[in-house]
Design a protein around this motif. Sequence first.
Motif, mmCIF file in Angstrom:
data_model
loop_
_atom_site.group_PDB
_atom_site.id
_atom_site.type_symbol
_atom_site.label_atom_id
_atom_site.label_comp_id
_atom_site.label_asym_id
_atom_site.label_seq_id
_atom_site.Cartn_x
_atom_site.Cartn_y
_atom_site.Cartn_z
ATOM 1 N N GLY A 90 -2.556 -2.954 -2.446
ATOM 2 C CA GLY A 90 -2.257 -3.516 -1.129
ATOM 3 C C GLY A 90 -3.375 -3.394 -0.117
ATOM 4 O O GLY A 90 -3.175 -3.649 1.064
ATOM 5 N N VAL A 91 -4.559 -2.973 -0.583
ATOM 6 C CA VAL A 91 -5.710 -2.842 0.332
ATOM 7 C C VAL A 91 -6.864 -3.698 -0.203
ATOM 8 O O VAL A 91 -7.414 -3.414 -1.266
ATOM 9 N N GLY A 92 -7.208 -4.717 0.543
ATOM 10 C CA GLY A 92 -8.334 -5.577 0.151
ATOM 11 C C GLY A 92 -9.642 -4.973 0.613
ATOM 12 O O GLY A 92 -9.709 -3.828 1.040
ATOM 13 N N LEU B 264 -15.706 -3.447 6.106
ATOM 14 C CA LEU B 264 -15.191 -4.770 6.479
ATOM 15 C C LEU B 264 -16.312 -5.677 7.005
ATOM 16 O O LEU B 264 -17.077 -5.296 7.888
ATOM 17 N N PRO C 26 0.842 -1.203 0.000
ATOM 18 C CA PRO C 26 0.000 0.000 0.000
ATOM 19 C C PRO C 26 0.878 1.255 0.000
ATOM 20 O O PRO C 26 1.919 1.277 0.646
ATOM 21 N N HIS D 179 -1.186 5.642 8.116
ATOM 22 C CA HIS D 179 -2.018 4.497 8.504
ATOM 23 C C HIS D 179 -2.840 4.836 9.754
ATOM 24 O O HIS D 179 -4.032 4.550 9.826
ATOM 25 N N SER E 107 -12.286 0.575 3.274
ATOM 26 C CA SER E 107 -12.235 -0.851 3.616
ATOM 27 C C SER E 107 -12.534 -1.084 5.088
ATOM 28 O O SER E 107 -13.210 -2.048 5.457
ATOM 29 N N LYS E 108 -12.018 -0.195 5.938
ATOM 30 C CA LYS E 108 -12.276 -0.329 7.382
ATOM 31 C C LYS E 108 -13.776 -0.209 7.645
ATOM 32 O O LYS E 108 -14.313 -0.878 8.527
ATOM 33 N N LEU F 202 -8.192 2.557 2.167
ATOM 34 C CA LEU F 202 -7.997 1.897 3.467
ATOM 35 C C LEU F 202 -9.140 2.269 4.420
ATOM 36 O O LEU F 202 -9.700 1.400 5.113
#
Lengths: 390, 137
Positions: free
Chosen positions: A387-389, A230, A215, A353, A226-227, A223
């Motif tokens: 790098g972020v699912g 989730l 990422p 992050h 995604s959080k 990111l």
Amino acid sequence: MSLIPVSDIVSQVSTKVNIHSNQFFGFGGDVGWQAILQLFTVGFFFVIMFYGQRLQMRVMMKDVEGSLLKLKNIKDEGRKNAIDTLKEVGKSTVDIAPRVDRCLDYFTISPQGMDPAGIVDKLDHILDVRDQRIKDDVKIIAPQCEGTQLNNMENTLEAAMALNYIYKIVRHYYIQSKKTMSLYVVMQLQMILPIVMKEAEAYSAALKAFSLGQPIGDSVGPLIASKLMLGQEIRKVHKDCVVASVPFEGRTALIMKAEGPGGNVGKPGDAIETIIEENEGKIAMLIMIDAGLKLEGENVGDVSEGIGSAIGGPGVDAFKIEEKLVKYKIPINAIIIKEDIGDAVSPMRKEIHNAADKAIERVRELVVERTKEGDTVIIFGVGNSIGVGQ
Amino acid sequence: MTQKQTTTANKISTYLILIVLIAMSLSIVALISAVYAYTQNMIPPAGFLAIIGIFGIVMSIVSLHQNSQRSAAMKIEVPKVMTYIECKNCGTKISREFQRGDFVFKELDVCPKCPEHKQMITGVYKEIKEKEKIYEV
């Protein structure tokens, strides 16, 4: 404190070592030395008067040359990295270097803007063609590349292309200033070089991050999205984006981002358009979260709020989003996470992050304060999803 | 936590150092010759040799200094990127160096402490130790 005069000590020493001014170099007496000194001073004055600018230019050229050498190293390292990664991932059996070199020289011509009506669609089309062209080339160079890897390799190649372009531009002006012996060309080049070097170093770091699928600073938007999404059901939305409907403080939040974990920014303009139309324009608020360039003196990872479409790029996506927002009179809010250009394209820093949770808190406050329960809001995490699912 | 990339520039500087060392040794020879010439009472050649020797040594030291500065500037510091893994059930947190294929929110193998739950990557980032220069204005 010595009581013996210095001149006495000098004369004593010179007598002991047997040095006489009329012997040294064969010049006779003090008059000879003074004449030489005067001649030297006058000569130096004339040299500075007539050749001062040239000397200054030579110093500047030397400085630029050093930076150019460094740029060449960065570019060569980038090319080598790109070739090695494409070979490793794509499992190609042929020599891919000539094909990669061809790709590094790609250019994009922006559409003609004499009659600006419809230029956004033209630009959008050209960008789509470019994107597809690079993807196709990656498939040819690295036949085993698919999905996530394909996107990562495309990004890797683009970073190598950027490094190649920066090097060629700096080299062009360097040679031009050498040919024309123009102080002003080299002066301009030298003035912007620190920023150019910083950008080149950032792209070099980006290339490594892309080749490994790490990422980057720009991935902070995805990111955050995604959080928020989730564990929820996710569906794809045009183009290369995903959306999840999430209960959020008594409202329905449609959380969106580019599909990860491959290097991909998606087409947020098209995606937001689609979602607004699906909901017939009944959206209480659009919140865009993105990485924003910080000014010197600001801290990396600071979170800031504002109004407007927080999205970079050539402006196509911002245009499309704004068109829809105006049509349905949807308020738009932006949250940005501050970082500099180097942080934006190099592997994500801890500060960035950690800023994700602070940004989520801001989103929560915005939604609670500015919308009613039962409303539907769109929250888009803008940026590269590498790098972020989800 | 940082890796230093070796570039071709470093190799060039090694050659330069070699040339500088040769120049320096020749300058020392010139100085020794100057002393010898002086003891033989050959003053003008001794003076010229001394000037050549001193000039050579000064230039060699300046070149070495410039070269070392340039080499230092050409090293790109790349901090290690770490992967942070967490078990949402027991809260166990571990970190390791990033491996190709890692991504945030990737589910990994089951947690060694609670076998029913899988571990998850919660962060992939680098930590820069050195503090940025702060300008208090």
